[in-house]
Design a protein around this motif. Structure first.
Motif, PDB file in Angstrom:
ATOM      1  N   ILE A   1      29.592  46.908  58.892  1.00  0.00           N
ATOM      2  CA  ILE A   1      28.706  48.062  58.998  1.00  0.00           C
ATOM      3  C   ILE A   1      29.013  48.899  60.228  1.00  0.00           C
ATOM      4  CG2 ILE A   1      26.300  48.832  58.991  1.00  0.00           C
ATOM      5  CD1 ILE A   1      27.160  47.275  56.490  1.00  0.00           C
ATOM      6  N   TRP A   2      29.271  48.257  61.384  1.00  0.00           N
ATOM      7  CA  TRP A   2      29.559  49.068  62.568  1.00  0.00           C
ATOM      8  C   TRP A   2      30.946  48.851  63.156  1.00  0.00           C
ATOM      9  CZ3 TRP A   2      30.819  46.811  67.154  1.00  0.00           C
ATOM     10  CH2 TRP A   2      30.361  45.518  67.414  1.00  0.00           C
ATOM     11  N   ARG A   3      31.537  47.664  63.027  1.00  0.00           N
ATOM     12  CA  ARG A   3      32.860  47.468  63.628  1.00  0.00           C
ATOM     13  C   ARG A   3      33.934  48.238  62.874  1.00  0.00           C
ATOM     14  NH1 ARG A   3      37.559  44.247  63.971  1.00  0.00           N
ATOM     15  NH2 ARG A   3      38.077  43.647  66.113  1.00  0.00           N
ATOM     16  N   PHE A   4      33.831  48.258  61.539  1.00  0.00           N
ATOM     17  CA  PHE A   4      34.835  48.970  60.756  1.00  0.00           C
ATOM     18  C   PHE A   4      34.831  50.465  61.065  1.00  0.00           C
ATOM     19  CE2 PHE A   4      36.158  51.152  56.815  1.00  0.00           C
ATOM     20  CZ  PHE A   4      37.463  50.701  56.740  1.00  0.00           C
ATOM     21  N   PRO A   5      33.668  51.149  61.047  1.00  0.00           N
ATOM     22  CA  PRO A   5      33.661  52.564  61.457  1.00  0.00           C
ATOM     23  C   PRO A   5      34.151  52.758  62.891  1.00  0.00           C
ATOM     24  CG  PRO A   5      31.657  52.035  60.278  1.00  0.00           C
ATOM     25  CD  PRO A   5      32.361  50.736  60.522  1.00  0.00           C
ATOM     26  N   TYR A   6      33.799  51.836  63.763  1.00  0.00           N
ATOM     27  CA  TYR A   6      34.257  51.929  65.155  1.00  0.00           C
ATOM     28  C   TYR A   6      35.777  51.835  65.233  1.00  0.00           C
ATOM     29  CZ  TYR A   6      35.588  49.880  69.668  1.00  0.00           C
ATOM     30  OH  TYR A   6      36.227  49.589  70.840  1.00  0.00           O
ATOM     31  N   MET A   7      36.369  50.903  64.488  1.00  0.00           N
ATOM     32  CA  MET A   7      37.816  50.758  64.475  1.00  0.00           C
ATOM     33  C   MET A   7      38.480  51.997  63.870  1.00  0.00           C
ATOM     34  SD  MET A   7      38.523  47.880  65.906  1.00  0.00           S
ATOM     35  CE  MET A   7      40.220  47.545  65.437  1.00  0.00           C
ATOM     36  N   LEU A   8      37.880  52.557  62.840  1.00  0.00           N
ATOM     37  CA  LEU A   8      38.381  53.799  62.257  1.00  0.00           C
ATOM     38  C   LEU A   8      38.353  54.920  63.286  1.00  0.00           C
ATOM     39  CD1 LEU A   8      36.846  53.937  58.666  1.00  0.00           C
ATOM     40  CD2 LEU A   8      39.220  54.379  59.212  1.00  0.00           C
TER      41      LEU A   8
ATOM     42  N   LEU B   1      21.691  44.807  49.645  1.00  0.00           N
ATOM     43  CA  LEU B   1      22.598  45.429  50.612  1.00  0.00           C
ATOM     44  C   LEU B   1      23.336  46.612  49.987  1.00  0.00           C
ATOM     45  CD1 LEU B   1      24.845  43.674  53.179  1.00  0.00           C
ATOM     46  CD2 LEU B   1      25.908  45.286  51.600  1.00  0.00           C
ATOM     47  N   PHE B   2      23.868  46.426  48.785  1.00  0.00           N
ATOM     48  CA  PHE B   2      24.591  47.517  48.130  1.00  0.00           C
ATOM     49  C   PHE B   2      23.657  48.679  47.800  1.00  0.00           C
ATOM     50  CE2 PHE B   2      27.988  44.430  47.429  1.00  0.00           C
ATOM     51  CZ  PHE B   2      29.111  45.228  47.558  1.00  0.00           C
ATOM     52  N   LEU B   3      22.440  48.384  47.365  1.00  0.00           N
ATOM     53  CA  LEU B   3      21.476  49.430  47.042  1.00  0.00           C
ATOM     54  C   LEU B   3      21.156  50.275  48.267  1.00  0.00           C
ATOM     55  CD1 LEU B   3      19.460  50.772  45.107  1.00  0.00           C
ATOM     56  CD2 LEU B   3      17.793  49.016  45.746  1.00  0.00           C
ATOM     57  N   ILE B   4      20.875  49.613  49.381  1.00  0.00           N
ATOM     58  CA  ILE B   4      20.532  50.338  50.606  1.00  0.00           C
ATOM     59  C   ILE B   4      21.728  51.153  51.106  1.00  0.00           C
ATOM     60  CG2 ILE B   4      19.859  50.079  53.028  1.00  0.00           C
ATOM     61  CD1 ILE B   4      18.290  47.599  52.217  1.00  0.00           C
ATOM     62  N   LEU B   5      22.929  50.569  51.038  1.00  0.00           N
ATOM     63  CA  LEU B   5      24.130  51.297  51.455  1.00  0.00           C
ATOM     64  C   LEU B   5      24.299  52.578  50.645  1.00  0.00           C
ATOM     65  CD1 LEU B   5      27.143  48.893  52.139  1.00  0.00           C
ATOM     66  CD2 LEU B   5      26.352  50.768  53.573  1.00  0.00           C
ATOM     67  N   ILE B   6      24.121  52.476  49.342  1.00  0.00           N
ATOM     68  CA  ILE B   6      24.286  53.647  48.474  1.00  0.00           C
ATOM     69  C   ILE B   6      23.237  54.701  48.797  1.00  0.00           C
ATOM     70  CG2 ILE B   6      24.126  54.438  46.071  1.00  0.00           C
ATOM     71  CD1 ILE B   6      25.389  51.719  45.270  1.00  0.00           C
ATOM     72  N   ILE B   7      21.988  54.285  49.021  1.00  0.00           N
ATOM     73  CA  ILE B   7      20.930  55.226  49.391  1.00  0.00           C
ATOM     74  C   ILE B   7      21.279  55.948  50.691  1.00  0.00           C
ATOM     75  CG2 ILE B   7      18.524  55.407  50.177  1.00  0.00           C
ATOM     76  CD1 ILE B   7      17.859  53.114  48.245  1.00  0.00           C
ATOM     77  N   MET B   8      21.749  55.179  51.688  1.00  0.00           N
ATOM     78  CA  MET B   8      22.107  55.774  52.970  1.00  0.00           C
ATOM     79  C   MET B   8      23.310  56.714  52.829  1.00  0.00           C
ATOM     80  SD  MET B   8      19.979  54.792  55.320  1.00  0.00           S
ATOM     81  CE  MET B   8      20.875  55.238  56.815  1.00  0.00           C
ATOM     82  N   CYS B   9      24.257  56.358  51.968  1.00  0.00           N
ATOM     83  CA  CYS B   9      25.422  57.221  51.751  1.00  0.00           C
ATOM     84  C   CYS B   9      25.009  58.552  51.127  1.00  0.00           C
ATOM     85  CB  CYS B   9      26.441  56.522  50.847  1.00  0.00           C
ATOM     86  SG  CYS B   9      27.384  55.214  51.664  1.00  0.00           S
ATOM     87  N   ILE B  10      24.131  58.481  50.127  1.00  0.00           N
ATOM     88  CA  ILE B  10      23.656  59.709  49.475  1.00  0.00           C
ATOM     89  C   ILE B  10      22.979  60.612  50.492  1.00  0.00           C
ATOM     90  CG2 ILE B  10      22.019  60.617  47.786  1.00  0.00           C
ATOM     91  CD1 ILE B  10      22.585  58.099  46.089  1.00  0.00           C
TER      92      ILE B  10
ATOM     93  N   THR C   1      35.733  45.222  50.936  1.00  0.00           N
ATOM     94  CA  THR C   1      36.316  46.503  51.356  1.00  0.00           C
ATOM     95  C   THR C   1      35.422  47.664  50.950  1.00  0.00           C
ATOM     96  OG1 THR C   1      38.522  45.533  51.080  1.00  0.00           O
ATOM     97  CG2 THR C   1      38.388  47.925  51.249  1.00  0.00           C
ATOM     98  N   THR C   2      34.774  47.551  49.791  1.00  0.00           N
ATOM     99  CA  THR C   2      33.854  48.587  49.335  1.00  0.00           C
ATOM    100  C   THR C   2      32.693  48.748  50.311  1.00  0.00           C
ATOM    101  OG1 THR C   2      34.405  48.167  47.014  1.00  0.00           O
ATOM    102  CG2 THR C   2      32.329  49.315  47.455  1.00  0.00           C
ATOM    103  N   VAL C   3      32.172  47.634  50.799  1.00  0.00           N
ATOM    104  CA  VAL C   3      31.085  47.698  51.777  1.00  0.00           C
ATOM    105  C   VAL C   3      31.547  48.439  53.035  1.00  0.00           C
ATOM    106  CG1 VAL C   3      29.633  46.338  53.345  1.00  0.00           C
ATOM    107  CG2 VAL C   3      29.881  45.635  50.963  1.00  0.00           C
ATOM    108  N   ALA C   4      32.747  48.125  53.500  1.00  0.00           N
ATOM    109  CA  ALA C   4      33.272  48.795  54.695  1.00  0.00           C
ATOM    110  C   ALA C   4      33.444  50.294  54.449  1.00  0.00           C
ATOM    111  CB  ALA C   4      34.605  48.163  55.096  1.00  0.00           C
ATOM    112  N   LEU C   5      33.946  50.660  53.271  1.00  0.00           N
ATOM    113  CA  LEU C   5      34.127  52.079  52.942  1.00  0.00           C
ATOM    114  C   LEU C   5      32.785  52.798  52.857  1.00  0.00           C
ATOM    115  CD1 LEU C   5      36.948  51.947  50.247  1.00  0.00           C
ATOM    116  CD2 LEU C   5      37.091  52.941  52.527  1.00  0.00           C
ATOM    117  N   LEU C   6      31.799  52.158  52.227  1.00  0.00           N
ATOM    118  CA  LEU C   6      30.466  52.753  52.142  1.00  0.00           C
ATOM    119  C   LEU C   6      29.865  52.935  53.530  1.00  0.00           C
ATOM    120  CD1 LEU C   6      28.962  50.877  49.048  1.00  0.00           C
ATOM    121  CD2 LEU C   6      29.665  53.273  49.172  1.00  0.00           C
ATOM    122  N   ALA C   7      30.124  51.984  54.420  1.00  0.00           N
ATOM    123  CA  ALA C   7      29.642  52.116  55.796  1.00  0.00           C
ATOM    124  C   ALA C   7      30.260  53.344  56.456  1.00  0.00           C
ATOM    125  CB  ALA C   7      29.972  50.859  56.593  1.00  0.00           C
TER     126      ALA C   7
END
Length: 454
Positions: free
Chosen positions: A27-34, A178-187, A258-264
């Motif tokens: 959720i946060w390390r992957f975006p940070y590394m990006l 987790l996936f539901l909340i991620l999708i809501i936050m992405c939208i 990987t999908t979770v990281a991309l959604l993050a």
């Protein structure tokens, strides 16, 4: 004993194992590394490393777990009795236990911020306010330890309940949530004016930014994202049935992780560009910058509440698997009931967590080799134990296990095909150990030292 072992159901296999891999790092390390490695260029390297390094090593750990149907240490005792190879298993158990000693602290912080989302308005507070509040909270004694104990208790309760009624049932609830909340936050994030710039940063690679550092960082993130080397995958795969397709399961888990990281990334980067904030802020991105972002959004407290539920769920799926590694070891190797084994692990972790939490405040200046207790646990596990564990797992299976036994297990005794088996064996024998070795040297800073010398 092994033949009567409890096994996950088909859905439980995927959700529990994905839960083991998915954690705060996604959720946060992957975006940070990006953010610190050139955005989409890093993403491309990461995906290549996931497929060429992460996937084969995950399959290898699945082989060990299901073939032996034992805990991580017991698996190596069975495969290599009376040899030093058994140390690989003990390394995995100890690594999981030590990771819990600091991971629970960060997990506890998510509950504090979840509580604040309900009780404290975000509007009218500045970035300076959020920074000061975070430092005041994290350096405190009572509140951080209280929330850490709450998180330990939740995990303890689930693990005590057992494999089917505890771990599998929790995974079936937590992972879809987790996936539901991620999708809501992405939208919600995609409705911000910075969405296009954020998505361009995430998906349009600038190949000029690819260098040796980017490649090594991508390899490291792929390795740690899948929970390789810490015993979780071996432990969970020991609950796989003989009919579980290990190849397909590894691929599905890799894709979902990987999908979770991309959604993050989709969730965070539009907000980063909309509010002109720094994506490479590390821990502060989650506990300082994003609360500031939520405070500037309509219904900010509601979005904050949803986000910290997401973080707490991600953390919980990981703490369950880490706890189970140590619990199953004590349960099987010492013949102690699951209830008592879980209690021993939880009590031991409490001691580590108290010291880790206090290292942000009253024990901040009590350092070992210049590291606080929290930093020491993180350094030892992430930079030494996990890379070494993953590397020696590959060497062991690649060079010590008969290929006929390996192929029989990975093809369910010839009932399913493994089209790239020889390529897989080559990667495990030669490519993966070398790649992980480079990660190890890079994490310790030895590659930079070697470059400076020569």
């Amino acid at each position: 004993m092994n033949q009567q072992r409890t096994t996950f159901g088909r859905i439980g296999v995927i959700l529990a194992t994905v839960g083991s891999a998915v954690g705060l790092g996604n959720i946060w390390r992957f975006p940070y590394m990006l953010g610190t490695n050139g955005g989409a260029a890093f993403l491309l390297i990461y995906i290549i490393c996931i497929l060429l390094l992460g996937l084969p090593v995950m399959i290898t750990e699945f082989f060990i777990g299901r073939h032996t149907k034992r805990n991580t240490a017991g698996a190596f005792k069975q495969l290599a009795p009376n040899t030093k190879w058994q140390l690989i298993g003990y390394n995995g158990v100890l690594a999981a236990f030590l990771i819990l000693g600091f991971y629970y602290v960060i997990a506890g912080w998510t509950l504090e911020y979840l509580f604040q989302s309900i009780t404290m308005p975000l509007e009218g507070r500045t970035a300076t306010d959020f920074d000061a509040e975070f430092k005041l909270f994290s350096s405190g004694i009572f509140r951080p330890i209280l929330w850490t104990l709450v998180f330990i208790t939740i995990t303890h309760t689930i693990v005590t309940t057992g494999v089917k009624k505890g771990i599998e049932r929790a995974s079936k609830i937590l992972m879809p949530l987790l996936f539901l909340i991620l999708i809501i936050m992405c939208i919600r994030s995609l409705t911000l004016s910075g969405a296009k710039e954020g998505l361009d940063f995430l998906f349009k690679p600038d190949f000029s930014k690819i260098n040796s550092s980017t490649i090594l960082s991508g390899m490291g993130q792929a390795f740690f994202s899948l929970s390789i080397g810490m015993g979780c995958l071996i432990t969970y795969s020991s609950y796989f049935s003989d009919k579980t397709n290990l190849q397909r399961t590894a691929l599905e888990v890799t894709i979902l992780d990987t999908t979770v990281a991309l959604l993050a990334g989709i969730m965070i980067f539009p907000a980063v560009f909309h509010f002109n904030i720094e994506p490479s802020a590390g821990v502060e991105l989650v506990f300082v910058t994003l609360p500031n972002v939520f405070g500037q959004l309509p219904f900010g407290n509601a979005w904050s509440f949803i986000f910290y539920i997401l973080l707490a769920v991600a953390a919980l799926t990981s703490t369950i698997s880490l706890h189970e590694v140590a619990t199953l070891y004590i349960n099987e190797e010492f013949g102690i009931t699951r209830k008592r084994a879980t209690l021993y692990v939880s009590l031991g972790v409490v001691i580590l967590c108290v010291l880790s939490s206090l290292s942000f405040g009253s024990l901040k200046h009590a350092t070992i080799f210049g590291l606080t207790f929290f930093e020491l646990l993180d350094y030892i596990t992430a930079k030494i134990m996990l890379p070494l564990g993953g590397m020696f797992i590959c060497i062991f299976v690649g060079h010590r296990i008969d290929k006929k036994i390996l192929k029989a297990e990975l093809t369910n005794k010839g009932t399913i095909a493994f089209y790239f088996f020889n390529s897989y064996c080559f990667f495990i024998r030669y490519i993966a150990p070398v790649a992980i070795g480079f990660i190890f040297l890079n994490e310790l800073g030895l590659l930079q030292w070697i470059k400076s010398v020569f």
